[in-house]
Design an enzyme around this catalytic site. Structure first.
Site, PDB file in Angstrom:
ATOM      1  N   ARG A 149      -8.907 -10.023   9.647  1.00 57.52           N
ATOM      2  CA  ARG A 149      -7.633 -10.468   9.068  1.00 57.52           C
ATOM      3  C   ARG A 149      -6.419  -9.686   9.580  1.00 57.52           C
ATOM      4  NH1 ARG A 149      -9.918  -6.830   5.871  1.00 57.52           N
ATOM      5  NH2 ARG A 149      -8.660  -5.425   4.587  1.00 57.52           N
ATOM      6  N   CYS A 175      -8.641  -5.887  -1.661  1.00 59.05           N
ATOM      7  CA  CYS A 175      -9.430  -6.800  -0.818  1.00 59.05           C
ATOM      8  C   CYS A 175     -10.872  -6.349  -0.647  1.00 59.05           C
ATOM      9  CB  CYS A 175      -8.788  -6.925   0.559  1.00 59.05           C
ATOM     10  SG  CYS A 175      -7.226  -7.793   0.551  1.00 59.05           S
ATOM     11  N   ASN A 195     -11.616  -4.481   9.174  1.00 57.79           N
ATOM     12  CA  ASN A 195     -10.191  -4.887   9.150  1.00 57.79           C
ATOM     13  C   ASN A 195      -9.921  -6.089  10.060  1.00 57.79           C
ATOM     14  OD1 ASN A 195      -9.129  -1.408   9.397  1.00 57.79           O
ATOM     15  ND2 ASN A 195      -9.648  -2.563   7.587  1.00 57.79           N
ATOM     16  N   CYS A 238      14.988  -8.289 -10.833  1.00 59.15           N
ATOM     17  CA  CYS A 238      13.674  -7.836 -11.307  1.00 59.15           C
ATOM     18  C   CYS A 238      12.944  -6.990 -10.253  1.00 59.15           C
ATOM     19  CB  CYS A 238      12.850  -9.079 -11.632  1.00 59.15           C
ATOM     20  SG  CYS A 238      11.232  -8.736 -12.305  1.00 59.15           S
ATOM     21  N   GLY A 285      -3.569  -6.292   6.486  1.00 57.28           N
ATOM     22  CA  GLY A 285      -3.587  -7.749   6.551  1.00 57.28           C
ATOM     23  C   GLY A 285      -2.210  -8.376   6.442  1.00 57.28           C
TER      24      GLY A 285
END
Lengths: 81, 323
Positions: free
Chosen positions: B160, B272, B157, B257, B128
């Site tokens: 998206r 998902c 799939n 970071c 995605g």
């Protein structure tokens, strides 16, 4: 008592059923205590979900004392892609 | 025989059928992929047999010239000047008006456009997030893309993952993605790696990347990307999804970071397939990842280095946290 605003995203938002909530905590309460309070309110829906913490849009590490009016985000990592 | 880049270009334009063979070592191929030629990779000791004209390619054209003499390959061609000359020739003759709408932006200009065209971006995960990110980067003029995914296209799939359609079900994601991306800009080099990121293939993937897009769907892969991103000093554009929300951050830029710094305890968050996601969300987040990649390549500020942006698609609010 002091008031802090908890902004809720992803798992936290769905666990508490709100995008934002004002919480009353003891003077001198810390981020760890707030997180425990939120996990209690989530009634098991945040079990096992790791949470990072930001206060007033600033990421913090460790146990940090909260102040009246602070905005807190408990940030869950999101896996989807 | 020698073949000049100009003559090879005429062959391609004229539809002349030939087999191009890249004889370089992997490190050279990674550092400077050939753009604009469909080619195969081979070792000079095991040259494939072809009934078409054969064009041998090395870095500067010297190795292939020597090989033709040494092995008496009188029918083969050596690309004069090798990949160095070919890529320069192709980039010089590219019609920059293709990107005129972004070149007029003062932060980009012709110099920035050339920088984008010379950058090498890796995408881990062609789901995605990876599909829209790749589409946007190729559209923007990134000419060297390396895409990695060991998965095949499944029906669930398609709502998206915008590069795939019903006819692609069962096919390798990276194979289909390459075909679709080539239709956006055929001269771009799309390297495919039809496997998942593992501890033992990360080094060869990350070497010579300018940026890596994290378009995976699990924490273990993100931690591996984070590890290699730090080791090879390759900025990591993190993206993640949850239902109607997404997160984006630019991590590991000169010691800034990283993913495991941000989420030292990721726990058991859902992907998902477990949590669900609305089809448009990966498009939004994947495009933001591509946008950040372009900004990092060109040094455009502000950007999301040292920041985590959370986007809530339900009410279109964002929260940006300084890391």
């Amino acid at each position: 008592m002091i008031k802090v605003k908890l902004k809720c995203f992803s798992q936290v938002k769905y666990a508490l059923g709100t995008g934002e909530v004002i919480l009353e905590i003891e003077i001198g309460a810390t981020t760890t205590e707030l997180e425990e309070m939120v996990r209690d309110r989530a009634d098991g829906r945040l079990d096992g979900v790791g949470l990072s913490v930001a206060i007033n849009q600033q990421y913090v590490k460790g146990d940090v004392v909260l102040h009246d009016g602070d905005e807190v985000v408990l940030i869950p990592p999101v896996q989807g892609g | 025989m020698r073949l000049d880049p100009k003559d090879l270009d005429l062959w391609i334009k004229g539809g002349h059928s030939f087999t191009a063979i890249d004889l370089r070592q992997k490190e050279q191929r990674d550092e400077m992929p050939i753009i604009g030629i469909d080619h195969i990779v081979a070792d000079e000791r095991n040259l494939p047999i072809s009934d078409k004209d054969v064009v041998l390619i090395c870095q500067y054209g010297l190795v292939t010239e020597g090989l033709i003499i040494e092995k008496g390959l009188s029918d083969a061609y050596s690309l004069s000047g090798g990949v160095e000359s070919w890529n320069t020739f192709l980039l010089d003759k590219i019609d920059m008006s293709h990107w005129s709408r972004q070149i007029i932006l003062e932060e980009i200009g012709v110099e920035g456009q050339r920088k984008l065209m010379n950058s090498r971006v890796g995408i881990v995960g062609m789901g995605g997030l990876g599909c829209p990110a790749a589409q946007a980067l190729i559209g923007a003029g990134v000419m060297k893309l390396v895409i990695m995914d060991g998965d095949i296209v499944e029906q669930s799939n398609i709502h998206r993952q915008v590069l795939y359609g019903i006819d692609d079900i069962g096919s390798s994601k990276v194979d289909v993605a390459k075909q679709k991306l080539k239709k956006i800009y055929g001269a771009a080099s799309i390297e495919i790696i039809d496997s998942y990121l593992e501890a033992d293939n990360g080094a060869s993937f990350f070497r010579n990347l300018d940026i890596v897009i994290d378009a995976t769907d699990n924490n273990a892969s993100r931690e591996l990307i984070d590890h290699f991103s730090k080791e090879y000093n390759v900025p990591m554009i993190y993206g993640g999804l949850y239902r109607y929300e997404g997160q984006v951050s630019v991590l590991n830029v000169n010691g800034s970071c990283g993913y495991t710094d941000l989420f030292p305890d990721h726990g058991n968050s859902k992907n998902c397939s477990e949590a669900g996601v609305l089809g448009m969300l990966p498009g939004i987040i994947g495009n933001i990842q591509a946008l950040e990649a372009v900004k990092i390549i060109l040094g455009i500020r502000p950007n999301l280095i040292g920041k985590l942006m959370i986007y809530d698609g339900m009410n279109h609010k964002t929260e940006t946290i300084e890391l």
